[in-house]
Design an enzyme around this catalytic site. Structure first.
Site, short mmCIF file in Angstrom:
data_model
loop_
_atom_site.label_atom_id
_atom_site.label_comp_id
_atom_site.label_asym_id
_atom_site.label_seq_id
_atom_site.Cartn_x
_atom_site.Cartn_y
_atom_site.Cartn_z
N GLY A 292 2.44 2.78 10.80
CA GLY A 292 3.36 3.91 10.63
C GLY A 292 4.07 4.32 11.90
N LYS B 100 0.02 4.25 -0.35
CA LYS B 100 -0.62 5.44 0.23
C LYS B 100 -0.40 6.65 -0.68
CE LYS B 100 -0.25 3.27 4.71
NZ LYS B 100 -0.15 3.40 6.15
N ASN C 65 0.87 -1.18 0.00
CA ASN C 65 0.00 0.00 0.00
C ASN C 65 0.90 1.22 0.00
OD1 ASN C 65 -1.80 2.03 0.40
ND2 ASN C 65 -2.46 1.38 2.46
N GLU D 163 -5.16 -4.71 10.77
CA GLU D 163 -4.19 -3.61 10.94
C GLU D 163 -4.54 -2.83 12.20
OE1 GLU D 163 -2.29 -2.59 6.85
OE2 GLU D 163 -3.97 -1.25 7.20
N SER E 269 3.53 -1.57 10.44
CA SER E 269 4.99 -1.54 10.65
C SER E 269 5.67 -2.85 10.29
CB SER E 269 5.31 -1.13 12.10
OG SER E 269 4.83 0.18 12.36
N GLU F 185 -6.94 4.80 7.73
CA GLU F 185 -6.69 6.21 7.40
C GLU F 185 -7.89 6.82 6.71
OE1 GLU F 185 -2.97 5.57 5.38
OE2 GLU F 185 -2.00 5.10 7.30
N HIS G 167 -9.59 1.11 4.82
CA HIS G 167 -8.33 1.39 5.53
C HIS G 167 -8.59 2.38 6.67
CE1 HIS G 167 -4.24 2.60 6.41
NE2 HIS G 167 -3.85 1.50 5.77
P1 13P Z 1 2.97 0.80 7.70
O1 13P Z 1 3.53 -0.49 7.17
O2 13P Z 1 3.66 2.02 7.17
O3 13P Z 1 2.86 0.78 9.20
O4 13P Z 1 1.48 0.91 7.13
C1 13P Z 1 0.64 -0.18 7.27
C2 13P Z 1 -0.58 0.09 6.48
O5 13P Z 1 -1.37 0.94 6.82
C3 13P Z 1 -0.78 -0.70 5.27
O6 13P Z 1 -2.06 -0.51 4.76
#
Ligand code: 13P
Length: 271
Positions: free
Chosen positions: A182, A11, A9, A176, A222, A95, A93
């Protein structure tokens, strides 16, 4: 047997020219035929990444899709628009739940639209830190799954068809935990595996019945080449949804190489 899936992903990173180049590099460095590899770039990079990945065996995914087929929704992207650009889509997701205020009802609609368009879905679920500390993580995840999937699957999460692999699943769940995204603070493999068991139990309760066992459950939050082994050592976990590390070819090479070991080991010992 469930497939092993590593999904990237990206982003809101990469402009289209960089995205195509990065996708080619990652495809070259992750040539593991036993692992389902998916790269989810920003919408504007989908066409370039699709072209860059042609013939590599790496699939293309979108990061979101609208819950209506069409209409007066300025700036949005519908499932039919993704035809020919992506074969997978990430839905729900954290976010987007946080920043776009996505509701379970909308996420349910997104999954319906994705299915109508023949897209494979990675549905994201996960609790906030305060919810985990209050002992509510399982309740939150069960609620998200029920909200997203009730009435969607038509009791069939497993079907034949071009958009599925040999395993036949069009749906994968990415657990997640929000506090792990992150932050560099990943969940433990044991905690992630415990939640994967909860996810399959919840899916069975939603009406997926025996299919629940065939649905891949991924961990996200992460994930790196250094810690992927902790997750894939858990039989309940079938791969990862990778954020930050998925922009780094060295990291992706390590993650997918480890996933290849798991895929081959699981194929050698049929479950
Ligand atoms: P990170 O791997 O940067 O923590 O992000 C995970 C994520 O949100 C994947 O969709």
């Amino acid at each position: 047997m469930r497939p092993v899936i590593i999904a990237a992903n990206w982003k809101m990173h990469t402009v289209p020219a960089e995205a195509a180049e990065l996708a080619s590099t990652i495809a070259r460095r992750t040539a593991e035929a036993e692992v389902i590899r998916v790269i989810c770039p920003p919408f504007v990079a989908l066409a370039g990444v699709r072209d860059a990945l042609a013939g590599t065996g790496v699939a293309v995914g979108a990061q979101n899709v609208h819950h209506e087929r069409s209409g007066a929704y300025t700036g949005e992207v519908s499932a039919p628009m993704l035809e020919g650009l992506a074969t997978w889509v990430i839905v729900g997701h954290s976010e987007r739940r946080r920043d776009a205020g996505e509701t379970d009802e909308q996420i349910n609609g997104k999954i319906r639209r994705a299915r109508e368009a023949g897209l494979r879905v990675i549905l994201c679920v996960g609790e906030q830190l305060a919810e985990r500390e209050a002992g509510r993580a399982e309740t939150v995840v069960r609620g998200q799954l029920a909200g997203a999937l009730t009435g969607v699957a038509g009791d069939r999460a497993i079907e034949g068809g071009a958009e599925t692999d040999a395993n036949g699943a069009w749906l994968a769940i990415a657990y997640e935990p929000v506090w792990a995204i992150g932050t560099g603070r990943n969940a433990s493999g044991a905690d992630a595996a415990a939640m994967a068991v909860v996810v399959r139990d919840a899916l069975a309760g939603i009406g997926l019945g025996g299919d629940a066992d065939a649905i891949p459950v991924l961990y996200g939050g992460s994930v790196t080449a250094a810690n992927i082994g902790e997750f894939l050592a858990e039989p309940a976990i079938d791969g990862a949804l990778v954020g930050g590390a998925s922009l780094k070819p060295d990291e992706m090479a390590g993650i997918v190489a480890r996933a290849g070991l798991t895929a081959r080991a699981r194929a050698a010992v049929p479950s």
